[in-house]
Enzyme design. Structure first.
Site, short mmCIF file in Angstrom:
data_model
loop_
_atom_site.label_atom_id
_atom_site.label_comp_id
_atom_site.label_asym_id
_atom_site.label_seq_id
_atom_site.Cartn_x
_atom_site.Cartn_y
_atom_site.Cartn_z
CB VAL A 11 51.02 29.75 37.40
CG1 VAL A 11 49.73 30.16 38.10
CG2 VAL A 11 51.57 30.91 36.59
CB VAL A 117 45.01 29.80 36.69
CG1 VAL A 117 46.12 30.82 36.84
CG2 VAL A 117 44.28 29.60 38.02
NE ARG A 150 50.59 42.66 36.87
CZ ARG A 150 50.57 41.63 36.03
NH1 ARG A 150 49.75 41.65 34.98
NH2 ARG A 150 51.35 40.58 36.22
CG HIS A 174 43.62 38.32 31.41
ND1 HIS A 174 44.27 39.38 32.00
CD2 HIS A 174 44.51 37.30 31.38
CE1 HIS A 174 45.50 39.01 32.32
NE2 HIS A 174 45.67 37.75 31.95
CB THR A 219 53.81 36.43 35.23
OG1 THR A 219 52.77 35.67 34.61
CG2 THR A 219 54.31 37.49 34.27
#
Length: 303
Positions: A11, A117, A150, A174, A219
């Site tokens: 990331v 993050v 998304r 989240h 991801t």
């Protein structure tokens, strides 16, 4: 604009590349536990500068090199273990990591904005506020920004409207307890009706990251783009509205934890906390998310 990226895994590395392409920063500092990895990324990005018009000073280093950063993007994480079942399982190890990282970074850049993050993002955003001593408007996590995107991408095909023109936010954690705030979802002033097929779309959106992880082992693109979008809003004082993990102070009876709500982002960080009206069921879901995150925070403080 000086941006320091802490943690050069998939990331962090993708975020650095994205910021170079977007020409957001004048200076990028890359920090990683492996100095060689950070130096390698810095060299690779330096070799790519020819292909962008905006000059970016790209270096690798440690805390000293981050001094005077405008944005500290925290992507560092303890290793993921096979026995972990959810993001919350990484809370204790990443809290310990943040306890070593955040205080010296905050001291070196006392006027910075911190963008978290790393996961679990809600828990770690709360710890970043605690450990930095920064005002809450200067510390935020990426939260449900990607989850919301998304869903908007999925529903855009159904309604025939560009996803950027759809106003629909996943709120709360989240994680597993997040929910779609259908009561305030709309496009062009028309409400997006809460229907079983759209709830199924939201469920697909929530689990999309897991599907990506299952297929490729990690991801990186969507979350890096989301983080870059936040940093771009800070750099340009854009004042975009987006769902981010921020400290909640009295909304829906919740205080003292970090959860995703729509906020306005500009040069000073969080310019405004939005307070959308929720249905009774959605308000209950928000409070359930708060309970989940509060419980995890307590566990990390006791570990």
């Amino acid at each position: 604009m000086k941006v320091s990226i802490i943690g050069l895994g998939r990331v962090g590395s993708t975020l650095a590349y994205t910021l170079l392409l977007k020409e957001v920063a004048e200076e990028l500092v890359l920090v990683n536990r492996s100095a060689d990895l950070a130096e390698g990324d810095a060299l690779d990005l330096q070799h790519a500068r020819l292909f962008v018009d905006h000059h970016v000073d790209i270096t690798a280093g440690g805390v000293a090199e981050t001094t005077g950063s405008n944005v500290l993007a925290i992507c560092a994480s303890a290793p993921w273990k096979d026995e972990f079942k959810s993001r919350l399982d990484a809370a204790a190890a990443n809290t310990r990591l943040f306890e070593t990282l955040i205080p010296p970074l905050a001291k070196a850049s006392p006027d910075a904005k911190i963008l978290v993050v790393s996961n679990p993002v809600d828990v770690l955003t709360w710890h970043a506020i605690r450990l930095s001593g920064f005002e809450p408007h200067r510390v935020m996590g990426t939260g449900t920004l990607v989850d919301s995107a998304r869903f908007r991408e999925l529903i855009s095909d159904q309604v025939g409207i560009h996803p950027a023109d759809i106003r629909a936010y996943a709120l709360g954690e989240h994680g597993d307890s997040q929910f779609m705030a259908f009561s305030c979802a709309e496009a062009g002033g028309e409400p997006l009706e809460d229907r079983p097929d759209r709830r199924a779309m939201f469920d697909e959106a929530v689990h999309a990251g897991i599907e990506v992880f299952r297929k490729k082992g990690y991801t990186n693109y969507a979350i890096a783009m989301a983080a870059a979008y936040v940093i771009e809003a800070i750099a340009g004082d854009a004042r975009h509205t987006m769902p981010l993990s921020v400290l909640i102070d009295g909304y829906q009876g919740v205080s003292g934890v970090c959860l995703s709500v729509p906020v306005v982002v500009g040069r000073k960080g969080i310019i405004r906390w939005m307070k959308p009206e929720l249905s009774e069921a959605e308000a209950d879901a928000f409070r359930r998310s708060a309970s989940v995150i509060r419980s995890t925070i307590v566990q990390t403080l006791e570990t």
